[in-house]
Motif scaffolding. Sequence first.
Motif, PDB file in Angstrom:
ATOM      1  N   LEU A 237      54.538  90.443 101.866  1.00  0.00           N
ATOM      2  CA  LEU A 237      53.434  90.438 100.902  1.00  0.00           C
ATOM      3  C   LEU A 237      52.753  89.077 100.834  1.00  0.00           C
ATOM      4  O   LEU A 237      51.519  88.993 100.716  1.00  0.00           O
ATOM      5  CB  LEU A 237      53.948  90.853  99.520  1.00  0.00           C
ATOM      6  CG  LEU A 237      54.327  92.332  99.383  1.00  0.00           C
ATOM      7  CD1 LEU A 237      55.030  92.578  98.053  1.00  0.00           C
ATOM      8  CD2 LEU A 237      53.100  93.227  99.507  1.00  0.00           C
ATOM      9  N   GLN A 238      53.530  87.999 100.918  1.00  0.00           N
ATOM     10  CA  GLN A 238      52.926  86.658 100.950  1.00  0.00           C
ATOM     11  C   GLN A 238      52.103  86.475 102.226  1.00  0.00           C
ATOM     12  O   GLN A 238      51.029  85.866 102.200  1.00  0.00           O
ATOM     13  CB  GLN A 238      54.016  85.597 100.859  1.00  0.00           C
ATOM     14  CG  GLN A 238      54.690  85.512  99.506  1.00  0.00           C
ATOM     15  CD  GLN A 238      55.921  84.620  99.531  1.00  0.00           C
ATOM     16  OE1 GLN A 238      56.626  84.519 100.553  1.00  0.00           O
ATOM     17  NE2 GLN A 238      56.193  83.960  98.415  1.00  0.00           N
ATOM     18  N   PHE A 239      52.618  87.008 103.322  1.00  0.00           N
ATOM     19  CA  PHE A 239      51.889  86.920 104.589  1.00  0.00           C
ATOM     20  C   PHE A 239      50.560  87.657 104.480  1.00  0.00           C
ATOM     21  O   PHE A 239      49.514  87.154 104.905  1.00  0.00           O
ATOM     22  CB  PHE A 239      52.734  87.503 105.720  1.00  0.00           C
ATOM     23  CG  PHE A 239      52.097  87.408 107.076  1.00  0.00           C
ATOM     24  CD1 PHE A 239      52.201  86.258 107.826  1.00  0.00           C
ATOM     25  CD2 PHE A 239      51.389  88.485 107.604  1.00  0.00           C
ATOM     26  CE1 PHE A 239      51.612  86.163 109.077  1.00  0.00           C
ATOM     27  CE2 PHE A 239      50.801  88.403 108.849  1.00  0.00           C
ATOM     28  CZ  PHE A 239      50.909  87.240 109.591  1.00  0.00           C
ATOM     29  N   GLN A 240      50.579  88.874 103.916  1.00  0.00           N
ATOM     30  CA  GLN A 240      49.339  89.629 103.765  1.00  0.00           C
ATOM     31  C   GLN A 240      48.323  88.850 102.926  1.00  0.00           C
ATOM     32  O   GLN A 240      47.134  88.811 103.260  1.00  0.00           O
ATOM     33  CB  GLN A 240      49.607  90.980 103.109  1.00  0.00           C
ATOM     34  CG  GLN A 240      48.351  91.839 102.974  1.00  0.00           C
ATOM     35  CD  GLN A 240      48.513  92.942 101.944  1.00  0.00           C
ATOM     36  OE1 GLN A 240      49.031  92.718 100.851  1.00  0.00           O
ATOM     37  NE2 GLN A 240      48.062  94.141 102.297  1.00  0.00           N
ATOM     38  N   LYS A 241      48.785  88.229 101.837  1.00  0.00           N
ATOM     39  CA  LYS A 241      47.867  87.464 100.989  1.00  0.00           C
ATOM     40  C   LYS A 241      47.228  86.323 101.774  1.00  0.00           C
ATOM     41  O   LYS A 241      46.022  86.084 101.683  1.00  0.00           O
ATOM     42  CB  LYS A 241      48.598  86.913  99.770  1.00  0.00           C
ATOM     43  CG  LYS A 241      47.710  86.098  98.839  1.00  0.00           C
ATOM     44  CD  LYS A 241      48.478  85.458  97.708  1.00  0.00           C
ATOM     45  CE  LYS A 241      48.974  86.498  96.737  1.00  0.00           C
ATOM     46  NZ  LYS A 241      49.596  85.852  95.528  1.00  0.00           N
ATOM     47  N   GLN A 242      48.034  85.619 102.583  1.00  0.00           N
ATOM     48  CA  GLN A 242      47.480  84.507 103.347  1.00  0.00           C
ATOM     49  C   GLN A 242      46.517  84.993 104.426  1.00  0.00           C
ATOM     50  O   GLN A 242      45.507  84.340 104.701  1.00  0.00           O
ATOM     51  CB  GLN A 242      48.606  83.679 103.947  1.00  0.00           C
ATOM     52  CG  GLN A 242      49.420  82.944 102.897  1.00  0.00           C
ATOM     53  CD  GLN A 242      50.216  81.794 103.460  1.00  0.00           C
ATOM     54  OE1 GLN A 242      49.856  81.177 104.462  1.00  0.00           O
ATOM     55  NE2 GLN A 242      51.330  81.475 102.807  1.00  0.00           N
ATOM     56  N   VAL A 243      46.817  86.143 105.042  1.00  0.00           N
ATOM     57  CA  VAL A 243      45.882  86.703 106.019  1.00  0.00           C
ATOM     58  C   VAL A 243      44.559  87.045 105.344  1.00  0.00           C
ATOM     59  O   VAL A 243      43.477  86.748 105.866  1.00  0.00           O
ATOM     60  CB  VAL A 243      46.476  87.952 106.706  1.00  0.00           C
ATOM     61  CG1 VAL A 243      45.413  88.658 107.538  1.00  0.00           C
ATOM     62  CG2 VAL A 243      47.649  87.556 107.591  1.00  0.00           C
ATOM     63  N   ARG A 244      44.619  87.684 104.177  1.00  0.00           N
ATOM     64  CA  ARG A 244      43.398  88.021 103.459  1.00  0.00           C
ATOM     65  C   ARG A 244      42.554  86.783 103.169  1.00  0.00           C
ATOM     66  O   ARG A 244      41.337  86.776 103.390  1.00  0.00           O
ATOM     67  CB  ARG A 244      43.752  88.720 102.141  1.00  0.00           C
ATOM     68  CG  ARG A 244      44.215  90.161 102.289  1.00  0.00           C
ATOM     69  CD  ARG A 244      44.588  90.761 100.946  1.00  0.00           C
ATOM     70  NE  ARG A 244      44.792  92.214 101.055  1.00  0.00           N
ATOM     71  CZ  ARG A 244      45.116  92.997 100.046  1.00  0.00           C
ATOM     72  NH1 ARG A 244      45.268  92.480  98.831  1.00  0.00           N
ATOM     73  NH2 ARG A 244      45.275  94.296 100.234  1.00  0.00           N
ATOM     74  N   LEU A 245      43.207  85.737 102.683  1.00  0.00           N
ATOM     75  CA  LEU A 245      42.470  84.527 102.336  1.00  0.00           C
ATOM     76  C   LEU A 245      41.941  83.817 103.579  1.00  0.00           C
ATOM     77  O   LEU A 245      40.838  83.260 103.569  1.00  0.00           O
ATOM     78  CB  LEU A 245      43.362  83.596 101.514  1.00  0.00           C
ATOM     79  CG  LEU A 245      43.740  84.148 100.134  1.00  0.00           C
ATOM     80  CD1 LEU A 245      44.818  83.269  99.490  1.00  0.00           C
ATOM     81  CD2 LEU A 245      42.518  84.247  99.230  1.00  0.00           C
ATOM     82  N   HIS A 246      42.718  83.851 104.657  1.00  0.00           N
ATOM     83  CA  HIS A 246      42.255  83.249 105.910  1.00  0.00           C
ATOM     84  C   HIS A 246      41.023  83.977 106.443  1.00  0.00           C
ATOM     85  O   HIS A 246      40.039  83.340 106.856  1.00  0.00           O
ATOM     86  CB  HIS A 246      43.380  83.283 106.945  1.00  0.00           C
ATOM     87  CG  HIS A 246      42.971  82.821 108.306  1.00  0.00           C
ATOM     88  ND1 HIS A 246      42.594  81.523 108.576  1.00  0.00           N
ATOM     89  CD2 HIS A 246      42.854  83.494 109.479  1.00  0.00           C
ATOM     90  CE1 HIS A 246      42.276  81.418 109.857  1.00  0.00           C
ATOM     91  NE2 HIS A 246      42.431  82.598 110.420  1.00  0.00           N
TER      92      HIS A 246
END
Length: 305
Positions: A237-246
């Motif tokens: 879930l943290q990875f998904q959030k960072q992908v979204r923001l990237h």
Amino acid sequence: MSDEPQAAIRRLAPLIERQAARYGLYTPIEGLMVSRFFSPSEPIATVQRPVYSVIVQGMKEAMLGDRLIRYRAGESLIAGVDLPVTSRIVEATSQTPYLSVSFELDHATVLELLGEHPTEHSPGQPVVPFEISEFDTRLADPLARLLELLDHPNDIPVLMPLIRREIIWRLLQGPFAPVLRQLAWPDGNVARIARATNWIRDNFAKPLRVAELADFVSMSAPSLHRHFKTITTVSPLQFQKQVRLHMARRRLLASEGIGLVAYDVGYESLSQFNRDYRKLYGLSPSQDVIRVRQDLQAPQPQVAR
């Protein structure tokens, strides 16, 4: 750095300078990025795609979890899976800018080139998703041809796939081979987590259900969570959030509107998007875009007007 790598690096420097001045970070060749910074930068959080990168001038450091990685001119880096990394330029001046070229790796090509005997990796070998080595001079020629290809856009669809195969083949024959060979062991944790990160990247705007992702990569949910964090240093879930923001940051740098971008990458609340963005990048979306553009801009000559 010996004379041979120095000569290879000198060949790449003017090509990177020219294409960075023309395109900025992202070039028209998918997966090919060029960087030119005229001063040290603030830490920049990003989600690193599987990538091969060469520093031609200057020095950079990156944080992967609690691991500090520093590499400089004449050294190259490889990341075999998607990784959240916070990096900064530490050596760059207007006279000697930081210069680098990066090329995203294609897992399908890696697997194809490994052929019928894909890997010597065994379950007992440690997971190494990220590594640094001295620049392999055999890669200077294909990297130079890839950069020169930007001057001939009509040739890109035909010649780029051939050069990409050549680059990956050279990587499989050099010091980075163990990192890439882990991907060809289909039941290994690195290959499974690579499939999981690829799925998240392709579906980042959708709700993420960890149990369904675990089924997709043939792991239990607890095993997926444990190995995902071991390899990438964050949870799914943290990875998904960072992908979204990237992805949002890339679109904002292309001058798209903040509200539209926030909803398109999966946020239902603009205020939540702004809070998450500031937490990751240290600034609001509009402030961050201004800072990045200033970092990439060439210093203006002092000429009387």
